[in-house]
Design a protein around this motif. Structure first.
Motif, mmCIF file in Angstrom:
data_model
loop_
_atom_site.group_PDB
_atom_site.id
_atom_site.type_symbol
_atom_site.label_atom_id
_atom_site.label_comp_id
_atom_site.label_asym_id
_atom_site.label_seq_id
_atom_site.Cartn_x
_atom_site.Cartn_y
_atom_site.Cartn_z
ATOM 1 N N MET A 196 0.952 -1.146 -0.037
ATOM 2 C CA MET A 196 -0.081 0.031 -0.065
ATOM 3 C C MET A 196 0.766 1.211 -0.040
ATOM 4 S SD MET A 196 -3.062 1.389 -0.091
ATOM 5 C CE MET A 196 -4.090 0.062 0.411
ATOM 6 N N THR A 197 2.064 1.278 0.623
ATOM 7 C CA THR A 197 2.839 2.110 0.693
ATOM 8 C C THR A 197 3.315 2.851 -0.506
ATOM 9 O OG1 THR A 197 3.549 1.985 2.912
ATOM 10 C CG2 THR A 197 5.069 3.117 1.602
ATOM 11 N N ASP A 198 3.791 1.549 -1.506
ATOM 12 C CA ASP A 198 4.242 2.071 -2.682
ATOM 13 C C ASP A 198 3.111 2.308 -3.777
ATOM 14 O OD1 ASP A 198 6.807 1.630 -1.981
ATOM 15 O OD2 ASP A 198 7.195 -0.245 -3.370
ATOM 16 N N THR A 199 1.779 1.863 -3.568
ATOM 17 C CA THR A 199 0.595 2.181 -4.288
ATOM 18 C C THR A 199 0.531 3.889 -4.237
ATOM 19 O OG1 THR A 199 -0.241 0.056 -4.246
ATOM 20 C CG2 THR A 199 -1.568 1.763 -4.988
ATOM 21 N N ILE A 200 0.397 4.180 -2.887
ATOM 22 C CA ILE A 200 0.431 5.629 -2.587
ATOM 23 C C ILE A 200 1.151 6.423 -3.129
ATOM 24 C CG2 ILE A 200 0.034 7.185 -0.527
ATOM 25 C CD1 ILE A 200 -1.135 4.840 1.146
ATOM 26 N N ALA A 201 2.481 6.106 -3.063
ATOM 27 C CA ALA A 201 3.378 6.535 -3.614
ATOM 28 C C ALA A 201 3.815 6.765 -5.105
ATOM 29 C CB ALA A 201 4.780 6.273 -2.865
ATOM 30 N N GLY A 202 2.903 5.914 -5.593
ATOM 31 C CA GLY A 202 2.763 5.793 -7.348
ATOM 32 C C GLY A 202 3.961 4.938 -7.749
ATOM 33 N N VAL A 203 4.506 4.051 -7.061
ATOM 34 C CA VAL A 203 5.673 3.308 -7.438
ATOM 35 C C VAL A 203 4.803 2.101 -8.448
ATOM 36 C CG1 VAL A 203 7.073 1.406 -6.888
ATOM 37 C CG2 VAL A 203 7.054 3.561 -5.435
ATOM 38 N N VAL A 204 3.719 1.580 -7.853
ATOM 39 C CA VAL A 204 2.783 0.835 -8.716
ATOM 40 C C VAL A 204 1.456 1.441 -8.794
ATOM 41 C CG1 VAL A 204 3.859 -1.324 -8.326
ATOM 42 C CG2 VAL A 204 2.255 -0.393 -6.607
ATOM 43 N N PRO A 205 0.695 1.476 -9.802
ATOM 44 C CA PRO A 205 -0.523 2.296 -9.978
ATOM 45 C C PRO A 205 -1.676 1.572 -9.313
ATOM 46 C CG PRO A 205 -0.016 0.937 -12.160
ATOM 47 C CD PRO A 205 1.152 0.566 -11.207
ATOM 48 N N ILE A 206 -1.671 0.269 -9.290
ATOM 49 C CA ILE A 206 -2.860 -0.441 -8.890
ATOM 50 C C ILE A 206 -2.504 -1.554 -7.729
ATOM 51 C CG2 ILE A 206 -4.591 -2.333 -9.348
ATOM 52 C CD1 ILE A 206 -4.396 -1.108 -12.287
ATOM 53 N N MET A 207 -3.402 -1.628 -6.698
ATOM 54 C CA MET A 207 -3.348 -2.663 -5.929
ATOM 55 C C MET A 207 -4.578 -3.374 -5.517
ATOM 56 S SD MET A 207 -2.026 -2.225 -1.925
ATOM 57 C CE MET A 207 -2.231 -3.769 -0.619
ATOM 58 N N PHE A 208 -4.536 -4.848 -5.217
ATOM 59 C CA PHE A 208 -5.500 -5.718 -4.793
ATOM 60 C C PHE A 208 -5.246 -6.094 -3.425
ATOM 61 C CE2 PHE A 208 -5.743 -6.263 -9.159
ATOM 62 C CZ PHE A 208 -7.068 -6.328 -9.500
ATOM 63 N N ASP A 209 -6.130 -5.363 -2.364
ATOM 64 C CA ASP A 209 -6.077 -5.447 -0.949
ATOM 65 C C ASP A 209 -7.365 -5.801 -0.216
ATOM 66 O OD1 ASP A 209 -4.878 -5.304 1.304
ATOM 67 O OD2 ASP A 209 -4.931 -3.170 1.387
ATOM 68 N N GLY A 210 -7.189 -6.746 0.877
ATOM 69 C CA GLY A 210 -8.296 -6.714 1.695
ATOM 70 C C GLY A 210 -9.107 -5.299 2.035
ATOM 71 N N LEU A 211 -10.455 -5.255 1.958
ATOM 72 C CA LEU A 211 -11.156 -4.309 2.242
ATOM 73 C C LEU A 211 -10.900 -3.519 3.505
ATOM 74 C CD1 LEU A 211 -12.893 -2.074 1.039
ATOM 75 C CD2 LEU A 211 -15.070 -3.399 1.777
ATOM 76 N N PRO A 212 -10.848 -4.497 4.683
ATOM 77 C CA PRO A 212 -10.300 -3.739 5.929
ATOM 78 C C PRO A 212 -9.230 -3.077 6.065
ATOM 79 C CG PRO A 212 -11.342 -6.098 6.169
ATOM 80 C CD PRO A 212 -10.991 -5.938 4.861
ATOM 81 N N SER A 213 -7.977 -3.405 5.640
ATOM 82 C CA SER A 213 -6.840 -2.892 5.829
ATOM 83 C C SER A 213 -6.911 -1.670 4.607
ATOM 84 C CB SER A 213 -5.651 -3.637 5.357
ATOM 85 O OG SER A 213 -5.749 -4.290 3.963
ATOM 86 N N ALA A 214 -7.381 -1.782 3.505
ATOM 87 C CA ALA A 214 -7.582 -0.680 2.593
ATOM 88 C C ALA A 214 -8.390 0.540 3.045
ATOM 89 C CB ALA A 214 -7.959 -0.934 1.157
ATOM 90 N N SER A 215 -9.406 0.170 3.813
ATOM 91 C CA SER A 215 -10.513 1.189 4.165
ATOM 92 C C SER A 215 -9.810 2.804 4.617
ATOM 93 C CB SER A 215 -11.517 0.655 5.081
ATOM 94 O OG SER A 215 -10.966 0.232 6.146
ATOM 95 N N GLY A 216 -9.109 2.673 5.468
ATOM 96 C CA GLY A 216 -8.674 3.861 6.123
ATOM 97 C C GLY A 216 -7.897 4.698 5.003
ATOM 98 N N HIS A 217 -7.074 4.066 4.049
ATOM 99 C CA HIS A 217 -6.509 4.896 3.091
ATOM 100 C C HIS A 217 -7.372 5.305 1.803
ATOM 101 C CE1 HIS A 217 -2.885 3.336 4.541
ATOM 102 N NE2 HIS A 217 -3.019 2.302 4.565
ATOM 103 N N ILE A 218 -8.579 4.501 1.680
ATOM 104 C CA ILE A 218 -9.606 4.953 0.855
ATOM 105 C C ILE A 218 -10.447 5.937 1.350
ATOM 106 C CG2 ILE A 218 -11.838 4.216 -0.273
ATOM 107 C CD1 ILE A 218 -10.719 1.214 -0.292
ATOM 108 N N ARG A 219 -10.765 5.980 2.718
ATOM 109 C CA ARG A 219 -11.506 7.199 3.265
ATOM 110 C C ARG A 219 -10.628 8.467 3.010
ATOM 111 N NH1 ARG A 219 -16.138 4.859 5.610
ATOM 112 N NH2 ARG A 219 -15.890 2.923 6.114
ATOM 113 N N ALA A 220 -9.377 8.250 3.476
ATOM 114 C CA ALA A 220 -8.415 9.582 3.687
ATOM 115 C C ALA A 220 -8.165 9.949 2.156
ATOM 116 C CB ALA A 220 -7.188 8.977 4.416
ATOM 117 N N GLU A 221 -8.548 9.301 1.314
ATOM 118 C CA GLU A 221 -8.410 9.615 -0.155
ATOM 119 C C GLU A 221 -6.842 9.584 -0.558
ATOM 120 O OE1 GLU A 221 -10.491 13.427 -0.884
ATOM 121 O OE2 GLU A 221 -12.300 12.621 -0.937
ATOM 122 N N ARG A 222 -6.074 8.613 0.033
ATOM 123 C CA ARG A 222 -4.869 8.247 -0.247
ATOM 124 C C ARG A 222 -4.831 7.466 -1.623
ATOM 125 N NH1 ARG A 222 -4.018 8.858 5.328
ATOM 126 N NH2 ARG A 222 -4.804 6.740 5.837
#
Length: 327
Positions: A196-222
């Motif tokens: 997720m750190t690298d997805t937020i930084a743009g190192v990779v454009p896309i990530m598949f993740d479990g919704l619970p661990s991604a939820s905070g980043h989604i809500r924060a619009e990261r």
């Protein structure tokens, strides 16, 4: 054989059985004898880690000893799971069993060092949740159709990150690519946190993740949520479409539970199951799971064990069809 001899023999055998059972009974009565190690077979920050700490932090006070999460990442959750399988069956070591380590790995890994059924006693299933396909906010896609278009414009150039090779999200990415008729390059990490750190930084454009661990980043619009993998939209993110309603016949769920080395005394297993199921009834825990997008599941040890066996059978043909193998 006289009746007296038969009675004497029965008395000896009964006494021998009681003597053999006594150590296990005494261990169960004195358990826990110190801090309990809860092995998390992924890096910090992923759904496995989130769920382990959510339950473990509440389990410790109920048992009178701290439950310490120990992250032992590597090889699609098989490194930490191998450590757990080889630990003493005394109730002092538990593992956060999951779809990767106990559902997919038995088929995916050629040289796996544990048997997902024989080497564990499965105590309680904690949660079952969909995955999320997210992207860096700067990535041009705002829908799955956009992803397909971009992948077709530059074939073989689009990368996606996951928590590791052999994870359910690795296979989810492959299933989506096959359903869409595109090529996606898998970039495995040692856990969802660094991915997720690298997805937020743009190192990779896309990530598949479990919704619970991604939820905070989604809500924060990261990151931007493109789709969820459940059969229906997630109540936590009702505006996000599913893969299926977007035109791709892909439905996938992750699951996470708590298991222990085979041979752990039944009294300890039953106690843990009771305590975990009570924790999952706590209104604060229920509210937290709802916020994260995870669904609570209530199972006995027997039901969880049967569930794991069913998942191995369900994922085996999916793994074989994908052509994915790991040494």
């Amino acid at each position: 054989m006289s009746e007296r001899i038969r009675l004497a023999r029965r008395t000896v055998l009964t006494g021998l059985g009681a003597a053999l059972a006594a150590p296990a009974t005494l261990r169960a009565q004195s358990w826990p004898t110190g801090p309990i190690r809860l092995i998390v077979p992924f890096a910090p920050g992923g759904t496995t880690d989130v769920m382990a700490r959510l339950v473990g932090d509440r389990l410790g006070p109920r048992l009178g000893q701290p439950v310490i999460a120990e992250n032992r990442a590597g090889a699609g959750a098989t490194v930490g799971s191998t450590i757990a399988a080889q630990a003493a069956p005394d109730g002092q070591t538990l593992v956060m069993s999951n779809i990767a380590s106990h559902g997919i790995a038995p088929t995916l890994y050629r040289n796996i060092r544990y048997d997902a059924m024989r080497d564990f006693v499965h105590i309680a299933l904690v949660t079952r949740n969909p995955s999320a396909m997210v992207c860096n906010p700067g990535f041009a896609a705002r829908s799955l159709a956009d992803v397909v278009r971009i992948a077709n414009e530059k074939p073989g150039s689009l990368d996606f990150a996951t928590s590791g090779a052999g994870s359910s999200n690795h296979l989810l990415g492959l299933r989506f690519a096959m359903a869409a008729g595109i090529t996606l390059n898998h970039v495995p990490y040692r856990g969802a946190g660094p991915a997720m750190t690298d997805t937020i930084a743009g190192v990779v454009p896309i990530m598949f993740d479990g919704l619970p661990s991604a939820s905070g980043h989604i809500r924060a619009e990261r990151v931007r949520l493109l789709a969820t993998s459940g059969a229906e939209r997630s109540p936590a993110f009702p505006d996000a479409p599913t893969f299926k309603e977007s035109g791709f016949d892909v439905v996938s769920y992750q699951w996470f539970g708590i298991s222990a080395p085979a041979g752990t005394p039944a009294a300890i297993v039953d106690r843990l199951n009771r305590e975990i199921r009570e924790i999952l009834k706590d209104p604060e825990v229920v509210a937290r799971f709802d916020q994260l997008g995870g669904g609570i599941v209530d199972m006995t040890p027997e039901q969880y064990s049967a569930f794991v066996a069913e998942e191995i059978a369900v994922w085996a043909p999916v793994v074989r069809a994908s052509g994915a193998t790991v040494e």
